[in-house]
Design an enzyme around this catalytic site. Sequence first.
Site, PDB file in Angstrom:
ATOM      1  N   ARG A   1     -37.572  25.935 -49.906  1.00  0.00           N
ATOM      2  CA  ARG A   1     -38.760  26.493 -50.545  1.00  0.00           C
ATOM      3  C   ARG A   1     -39.594  25.379 -51.189  1.00  0.00           C
ATOM      4  NH1 ARG A   1     -36.181  29.916 -55.488  1.00  0.00           N
ATOM      5  NH2 ARG A   1     -34.631  30.447 -53.923  1.00  0.00           N
TER       6      ARG A   1
ATOM      7  N   ASP B   1     -42.412  25.184 -54.632  1.00  0.00           N
ATOM      8  CA  ASP B   1     -42.852  26.000 -55.763  1.00  0.00           C
ATOM      9  C   ASP B   1     -44.351  26.307 -55.691  1.00  0.00           C
ATOM     10  OD1 ASP B   1     -40.303  25.988 -57.095  1.00  0.00           O
ATOM     11  OD2 ASP B   1     -40.685  23.875 -57.562  1.00  0.00           O
TER      12      ASP B   1
ATOM     13  N   ARG C   1     -40.076  16.845 -59.252  1.00  0.00           N
ATOM     14  CA  ARG C   1     -40.964  16.980 -60.415  1.00  0.00           C
ATOM     15  C   ARG C   1     -40.273  16.520 -61.708  1.00  0.00           C
ATOM     16  NH1 ARG C   1     -42.930  22.988 -59.924  1.00  0.00           N
ATOM     17  NH2 ARG C   1     -43.818  22.509 -61.978  1.00  0.00           N
TER      18      ARG C   1
END
Lengths: 241, 241
Positions: free
Chosen positions: B50, B52, B194
């Site tokens: 995935r 975000d 991140r």
Amino acid sequence: MRYLIEFSYDGSNFYGYQKQKDKRTVQQCLEASLTTLNRENKVLVSASGRTDAKVHALGQCAHFDMKYEVKDLKKALNSLLPEDIHIINVKEVQDNFHARFNVTKKEYHYKINIGEYNPTERNYVYQYNKDLDLESMKKALVYLEGEHNFKSFAKTDDNKENFIRTIYEAELSKDNNLVTIRFIGNGFLRYMVRNMVGTLIEIGEHKRTPEEILEILKKENRIYAGKTAKPEGLYLVKVTY
Amino acid sequence: MRYLIEFSYDGSNFYGYQKQKDKRTVQQCLEASLTTLNRENKVLVSASGRTDAKVHALGQCAHFDMKYEVKDLKKALNSLLPEDIHIINVKEVQDNFHARFNVTKKEYHYKINIGEYNPTERNYVYQYNKDLDLESMKKALVYLEGEHNFKSFAKTDDNKENFIRTIYEAELSKDNNLVTIRFIGNGFLRYMVRNMVGTLIEIGEHKRTPEEILEILKKENRIYAGKTAKPEGLYLVKVTY
């Protein structure tokens, strides 16, 4: 006090620079924020020129008159403006300075992606997504440089008296699949950059020869030039006074 | 037939890659278009992983099963998909191929603007807009390379059993005011890039030393790493099988 501001904007969500009734425009946002700072006394803004809907600016300039501490104006204004407009610089100028009439040079860039469609660039780079003969386009750019009557590249219904402009530099560069065409001139007619780029693309497609630029200029009639290139690839990069 | 697609998307207007009830996600758009092409027989898509909300992809990969002429699939799919998703490539793969389990390498880029705020980049480059000590950040990147337990850089409530990952390359480059941090690894935990970037920024601000990376890794606890960097600067650039 007269102030000169340098500012940038993302043209994607504006109906262009210039004020229009009931439309979101850059000028309307600027005047609204300035009027707020001026305790609701209307402030009118004069820019170096308009830009069309979806066209971006990295270094647009404008002047206006009001009283405000010059060192605080950038921060105050940026805190009121939406995130798609940004004040880069503010300075005091003389009372007779005019952001449009005092321009000596303007620089525009037009960006074209000749590689695979890139969704993250779709509002910022013209997605042509095919190959172009860049060498022919470079030859054509040489014919655009210098002082010419650019009526063939102006908006059809433009009623200006004077279509003479000087292009000091017209250059094309390539970085991976990103082609950038750079124009520096003493001024540009409405749609002029997009009409030149549209014609250059037709030259890059071998639908026209580079030499046709000379004929198009001589005709002084819009019907001889190519299509108007899409707005999203165009950037007003710098205004010089 | 099992197909592997390579695709790009602009994450700005998606609630991330993964399907969620009543939210616009990349997976939901892909499955809707594929299901249309498959005469309304539901097609399920499995991606490499995935991304975000607001994170972009230039080379995400996914597999799915259906019957369709492989040479027509790219065009058919792109004509149905919205303009913020684009299929780059389609190929047939073996029935036991899996877009997540067969990954050997992934590459992520994180972009930071250390110059003046640029409205045209606001959804595509993290607008940090101040200087950073890039040399310290480069030193810190060396400590992130190699095989480590990255639990300190994972999402707080991540219940994975195995937090061991290998980073093959971690590099920083600068082009004018655009800083790009590039990570290549055998896999990345949720929020890992991140959280590493957020920590690197604190090192660039001299709030931490480059050597603290070693201690943070050793702690295996999220509270020791820095803030999670904003999503809009992050790009999934390439998946290798």
